[in-house]
Design a protein around this motif. Structure first.
Motif, mmCIF file in Angstrom:
data_model
loop_
_atom_site.group_PDB
_atom_site.id
_atom_site.type_symbol
_atom_site.label_atom_id
_atom_site.label_comp_id
_atom_site.label_asym_id
_atom_site.label_seq_id
_atom_site.Cartn_x
_atom_site.Cartn_y
_atom_site.Cartn_z
ATOM 1 N N PHE A 66 34.669 47.189 49.445
ATOM 2 C CA PHE A 66 36.099 46.914 49.484
ATOM 3 C C PHE A 66 36.719 47.032 48.099
ATOM 4 O O PHE A 66 37.340 46.092 47.614
ATOM 5 N N PRO A 67 36.567 48.206 47.447
ATOM 6 C CA PRO A 67 37.222 48.384 46.151
ATOM 7 C C PRO A 67 38.724 48.559 46.332
ATOM 8 O O PRO A 67 39.178 49.038 47.372
ATOM 9 N N GLY A 68 39.478 48.173 45.346
ATOM 10 C CA GLY A 68 40.904 48.438 45.371
ATOM 11 C C GLY A 68 41.164 49.918 45.119
ATOM 12 O O GLY A 68 40.333 50.627 44.549
ATOM 13 N N GLY A 102 44.042 41.398 54.667
ATOM 14 C CA GLY A 102 45.070 40.380 54.474
ATOM 15 C C GLY A 102 45.868 40.603 53.203
ATOM 16 O O GLY A 102 45.485 41.376 52.326
ATOM 17 N N LEU A 103 46.971 39.908 53.103
ATOM 18 C CA LEU A 103 47.882 40.032 51.982
ATOM 19 C C LEU A 103 47.190 39.693 50.662
ATOM 20 O O LEU A 103 46.533 38.664 50.538
ATOM 21 N N GLY A 104 47.290 40.587 49.712
ATOM 22 C CA GLY A 104 46.715 40.360 48.394
ATOM 23 C C GLY A 104 45.220 40.634 48.298
ATOM 24 O O GLY A 104 44.622 40.447 47.247
#
Length: 124
Positions: A66-68, A102-104
């Motif tokens: 789950f990398p940005g 989810g958010l953020g």
């Protein structure tokens, strides 16, 4: 004992006491194997192939990643807009599923390592 196909290469190397001779700081960071069908897939761009390889790199240790998108862009030497385009390409050919957490939070990326048979309805 687990079968060899369910185990990580790092575990197998430790178990077999394999010594890497001539390894330098670059090669000690490891390698990522990319399935040949990805490398030769004509309907995705080189950038999408690299994005797939980068996601594999992140996932091999934990079976998930789950990398940005900013991290992906930096590691690929690309822009975030390009990364989004590459990820969209991979989703369209059903090699990737992006799950919003989810958010953020960063997205969870699910990579599919098999080729979908023509006429099959999906992988879920």
């Amino acid at each position: 004992m687990e079968s060899g196909s369910n185990r990580h290469i790092g575990d197998l190397l430790k178990e077999r006491n394999i010594e890497l001779v001539g390894a330098d700081p670059v090669t000690r960071q490891g390698f990522t194997q990319v399935p040949n069908f990805i490398l030769t897939k004509a309907d995705i761009s080189v950038g999408a192939k690299l994005a797939y390889a980068m996601l594999l790199k992140y996932a091999w240790g934990d079976d998930a990643c789950f990398p940005g998108q900013a991290t992906l862009a930096t590691d690929m030497g690309s822009g975030e807009r390009s990364v989004r385009r590459y990820l969209d390409e991979l989703e369209k050919v059903k090699l990737l599923e992006v799950v919003q957490r989810g958010l953020g939070k960063t997205n969870l990326y699910r990579l599919f390592l098999t080729v979908q048979k023509p006429g099959s309805r999906g992988r879920r």
